[in-house]
Write an enzyme that holds these catalytic residues in place. Structure first.
Site, PDB file in Angstrom:
ATOM      1  N   PRO A   1      38.621  39.889  44.454  1.00 19.81           N
ATOM      2  CA  PRO A   1      39.016  39.919  43.046  1.00 19.81           C
ATOM      3  C   PRO A   1      39.021  38.520  42.425  1.00 19.81           C
ATOM      4  O   PRO A   1      39.742  37.635  42.871  1.00 19.81           O
ATOM      5  CB  PRO A   1      40.432  40.490  43.078  1.00 19.81           C
ATOM      6  CG  PRO A   1      40.633  41.009  44.465  1.00 19.81           C
ATOM      7  CD  PRO A   1      39.711  40.239  45.343  1.00 19.81           C
ATOM      8  N   GLU A   2      38.171  38.324  41.448  1.00 18.20           N
ATOM      9  CA  GLU A   2      38.268  37.145  40.596  1.00 18.20           C
ATOM     10  C   GLU A   2      38.798  37.635  39.248  1.00 18.20           C
ATOM     11  O   GLU A   2      39.223  38.772  39.113  1.00 18.20           O
ATOM     12  CB  GLU A   2      36.909  36.447  40.470  1.00 18.20           C
ATOM     13  CG  GLU A   2      36.413  35.937  41.831  1.00 18.20           C
ATOM     14  CD  GLU A   2      35.185  35.038  41.739  1.00 18.20           C
ATOM     15  OE1 GLU A   2      34.953  34.434  40.684  1.00 18.20           O
ATOM     16  OE2 GLU A   2      34.450  34.950  42.748  1.00 18.20           O
TER      17      GLU A   2
ATOM     18  N   ARG B   1      43.896  42.751  53.933  1.00 16.32           N
ATOM     19  CA  ARG B   1      44.120  41.452  54.579  1.00 16.32           C
ATOM     20  C   ARG B   1      45.446  40.802  54.209  1.00 16.32           C
ATOM     21  O   ARG B   1      45.754  39.723  54.689  1.00 16.32           O
ATOM     22  CB  ARG B   1      42.949  40.511  54.263  1.00 16.32           C
ATOM     23  CG  ARG B   1      41.666  40.953  54.971  1.00 16.32           C
ATOM     24  CD  ARG B   1      40.513  40.018  54.697  1.00 16.32           C
ATOM     25  NE  ARG B   1      40.789  38.658  55.154  1.00 16.32           N
ATOM     26  CZ  ARG B   1      39.950  37.645  54.968  1.00 16.32           C
ATOM     27  NH1 ARG B   1      38.817  37.830  54.325  1.00 16.32           N
ATOM     28  NH2 ARG B   1      40.249  36.443  55.411  1.00 16.32           N
TER      29      ARG B   1
ATOM     30  N   ARG C   1      34.648  25.517  49.635  1.00 16.85           N
ATOM     31  CA  ARG C   1      34.082  26.864  49.603  1.00 16.85           C
ATOM     32  C   ARG C   1      32.579  26.820  49.840  1.00 16.85           C
ATOM     33  O   ARG C   1      31.895  25.859  49.454  1.00 16.85           O
ATOM     34  CB  ARG C   1      34.363  27.518  48.232  1.00 16.85           C
ATOM     35  CG  ARG C   1      35.831  27.584  47.854  1.00 16.85           C
ATOM     36  CD  ARG C   1      36.650  28.444  48.808  1.00 16.85           C
ATOM     37  NE  ARG C   1      36.170  29.807  48.862  1.00 16.85           N
ATOM     38  CZ  ARG C   1      36.520  30.773  48.005  1.00 16.85           C
ATOM     39  NH1 ARG C   1      37.381  30.505  47.037  1.00 16.85           N
ATOM     40  NH2 ARG C   1      36.030  31.983  48.122  1.00 16.85           N
TER      41      ARG C   1
ATOM     42  N   LYS D   1      43.813  34.887  37.718  1.00 16.67           N
ATOM     43  CA  LYS D   1      43.816  35.996  38.676  1.00 16.67           C
ATOM     44  C   LYS D   1      45.199  36.620  38.838  1.00 16.67           C
ATOM     45  O   LYS D   1      45.399  37.449  39.716  1.00 16.67           O
ATOM     46  CB  LYS D   1      43.322  35.495  40.036  1.00 16.67           C
ATOM     47  CG  LYS D   1      41.964  34.806  39.979  1.00 16.67           C
ATOM     48  CD  LYS D   1      41.574  34.292  41.364  1.00 16.67           C
ATOM     49  CE  LYS D   1      40.653  33.099  41.266  1.00 16.67           C
ATOM     50  NZ  LYS D   1      40.331  32.530  42.585  1.00 16.67           N
TER      51      LYS D   1
END
Ligand SMILES: [Zn+2]
Length: 260
Positions: free
Chosen positions: A2-3, A122, A250, A59
């Site tokens: 999810p962004e 997670r 990243r 977010k």
């Protein structure tokens, strides 16, 4: 993952919960409660009340509680929202093994029989009461050209790292950052402060267009670059083999030819 585009979908779904009286709170996972929150405290804050407003900053999804605090929901890498058993986003990347009620980490039941759940395999998301909204920068969908210039100005940090810094500009994640920099023709590793005024304007234009277009297509994984993230990816614009690096911590894909 999810962004901000996904969380915006969650916000629209969460709007269906407004005004409905909360009759039960499910907080089975203490790890998922953040900022010192306990199951008892979140129950006390929500039971018998209702959500009055849905908001999003980057977010972070916020549900304001009538006569109470704001409930902050974060979705981490794998979190999703369900309201009345329906998900905002049902796509292939959420394979069936990621869609098991045993992953429900938090939720509320309404007195009309409906429910809201956060499902997160997670457990990298979380729930907090009155999260510090001031720690977040301006939402990326709302940032203006001058705001973006101020975010980048004078910074030696890599351009991409600055865009991912949620305290500077909120909502941009890894996929959106790579996509907008690829579209804008800017090297993710360049010092953020090295952009000329014209380059900042170009980046701002592509930031807006990337959010608009990918939002309309269905999410942050719908970029033009997406299918080329992986081995032997080539630039969809000019056919150059993409470079794969770590930038801002990243995994980063970019075109060594047209991103400068
Ligand atoms: Zn290229």
């Amino acid at each position: 993952m999810p962004e901000m585009l996904e969380v915006e979908e969650y916000r629209r779904l969460a709007a269906r919960t407004l005004g409905r009286t909360i009759r039960a709170v499910h907080a089975p996972d203490a790890w998922f409660l953040k900022g010192g929150l306990t199951a008892g405290a979140v129950s006390d804050a929500l039971l018998g009340r209702s959500f009055t407003a849905d908001r999003r900053i980057g977010k972070l999804l916020l549900l304001d509680v009538a006569g109470g605090p704001s409930l902050g929901l974060r979705f981490g890498m794998t979190g999703r929202l369900l309201v009345d058993g329906q998900a905002a986003i049902d796509r292939l990347e959420y394979s069936s093994d990621r869609n098991d009620p045993k992953w429900d980490r938090f939720g509320v039941d309404f007195d009309d029989g409906g429910a809201m759940r956060m499902r997160d395999p997670r457990r990298l998301g979380g729930v907090e009461l009155d999260p510090d909204e001031h720690r977040l920068g301006v939402d990326a969908a709302a940032i203006g050209g001058a705001g973006l210039r101020d975010v980048l100005a004078g910074s030696e940090a890599p351009l991409k790292a600055r865009l991912l810094d949620q305290a500077r500009v909120a909502g941009i994640g890894n996929l959106l950052a790579d996509e907008m920099l690829w579209r804008a023709g800017l090297d993710p590793a360049r010092p953020a402060g090295s952009l000329s005024p014209a380059e900042v304007r170009r980046l701002h234009r592509h930031l807006r267009a990337t959010l608009d277009e990918l939002g309309a297509r269905g999410g942050s994984h719908m970029g033009d670059l997406q299918d080329m993230r992986g081995q032997d990816g080539i630039c969809p614009r000019d056919g150059t083999p993409l470079s794969r690096r770590t930038v801002g911590g990243r995994t980063t894909y970019s075109c060594p030819k047209h991103q400068r």
